[in-house]
Design a protein around this motif. Structure first.
Motif, PDB file in Angstrom:
ATOM      1  N   GLN A   3       6.663  -2.972  -8.769  1.00 55.13           N
ATOM      2  CA  GLN A   3       6.553  -3.134  -7.323  1.00 55.13           C
ATOM      3  C   GLN A   3       6.778  -4.599  -6.952  1.00 55.13           C
ATOM      4  O   GLN A   3       6.293  -5.503  -7.631  1.00 55.13           O
ATOM      5  CB  GLN A   3       5.159  -2.689  -6.858  1.00 55.13           C
ATOM      6  N   ASP A   5       6.521  -8.180  -4.866  1.00 56.33           N
ATOM      7  CA  ASP A   5       5.328  -8.925  -4.446  1.00 56.33           C
ATOM      8  C   ASP A   5       5.567  -9.727  -3.162  1.00 56.33           C
ATOM      9  O   ASP A   5       4.890 -10.712  -2.896  1.00 56.33           O
ATOM     10  CB  ASP A   5       4.844  -9.854  -5.563  1.00 56.33           C
ATOM     11  N   SER A  21       0.662  -0.380  -2.020  1.00 52.00           N
ATOM     12  CA  SER A  21      -0.333  -0.361  -3.093  1.00 52.00           C
ATOM     13  C   SER A  21      -1.180   0.898  -2.986  1.00 52.00           C
ATOM     14  O   SER A  21      -1.243   1.545  -1.929  1.00 52.00           O
ATOM     15  CB  SER A  21      -1.226  -1.601  -3.043  1.00 52.00           C
ATOM     16  N   LYS A  54       1.376   8.525  -4.258  1.00 46.90           N
ATOM     17  CA  LYS A  54       1.501   7.654  -5.434  1.00 46.90           C
ATOM     18  C   LYS A  54       2.835   7.878  -6.146  1.00 46.90           C
ATOM     19  O   LYS A  54       3.532   6.919  -6.484  1.00 46.90           O
ATOM     20  CB  LYS A  54       0.345   7.908  -6.400  1.00 46.90           C
TER      21      LYS A  54
END
Length: 200
Positions: A3, A5, A21, A54
């Motif tokens: 992922q 940042d 997240s 998710k």
């Protein structure tokens, strides 16, 4: 691919775009399945679990053509509350183009937050990523989104496609396509959005 940042802060300090997240998975599920969200996005599911969010989040993080952000509405104490989803997808590096979108939590509609989100997102796309062209698609019946694109942002209508989006009931929705070039962002759209936000 892990992922990203990247976090983008708004000059008006009402929203922040943050990497997706797990902490927001339940809120994402509720937002994507809310009847108000699905009113003009009738291809979205009527039910979705946090586990399904998710899987979606992790698979999209692996796709280099997608850059997802979660929108956090900044509170007085400096913390952020989940407020929706945005980002760009269908990234075409050869032609320096992408498509952008937004799903704002229904309880936050009508507060100029979408304008602030798009200001921050488009500034990043055009000024940091140096892309040339961004497109937007919306249902032909989504008058509020069309009014924002045309009336607030001044973004060009480029396409009208019949029966383009297949909905959950098997019918098809007409879609309108809009586009903005980097020169249009620089010359007009950025200042239009800033004036709107400065008037809050």
């Amino acid at each position: 691919m892990p992922q990203h940042d990247i976090a983008l802060e708004s000059p008006w300090r009402r929203i922040k775009l943050v990497p997706p997240s797990a902490i927001d998975d339940e809120a994402v599920a509720a937002c994507r399945t809310h009847p108000v969200t699905r009113r003009f996005l009738r291809f979205l599911p009527t039910h979705m679990t946090a586990d399904e969010v998710k899987v979606r989040r992790e698979s999209r993080a692996e796709d280099s053509r997608i850059l997802d952000f979660y929108i956090h509405h900044l509170q007085e104490d400096g913390t952020g509350r989940f407020a929706g989803l945005t980002g760009h997808f269908n990234l075409d590096t050869a032609n320096e183009s992408c498509e952008a979108g937004i799903i704002l939590a229904p309880e936050l509609h009508g507060k100029n937050l979408a304008t602030e989100v798009f200001y921050v997102l488009l500034e990043y796309i055009f000024e940091a990523q140096k892309l040339h062209r961004v497109t937007f698609e919306t249902g032909s019946d989504n008058i509020a989104m069309r009014s924002w694109l045309e009336g607030v942002a001044g973004i060009r209508l480029e396409a009208e496609r019949k029966e383009c989006w297949k909905q959950l009931d098997g019918t098809f929705a007409d879609v309108k396509g809009y586009a903005i070039l980097d020169s249009e962002w620089r010359d007009t759209v950025k200042s239009r959005l800033a004036r709107r936000l400065n008037g809050i």
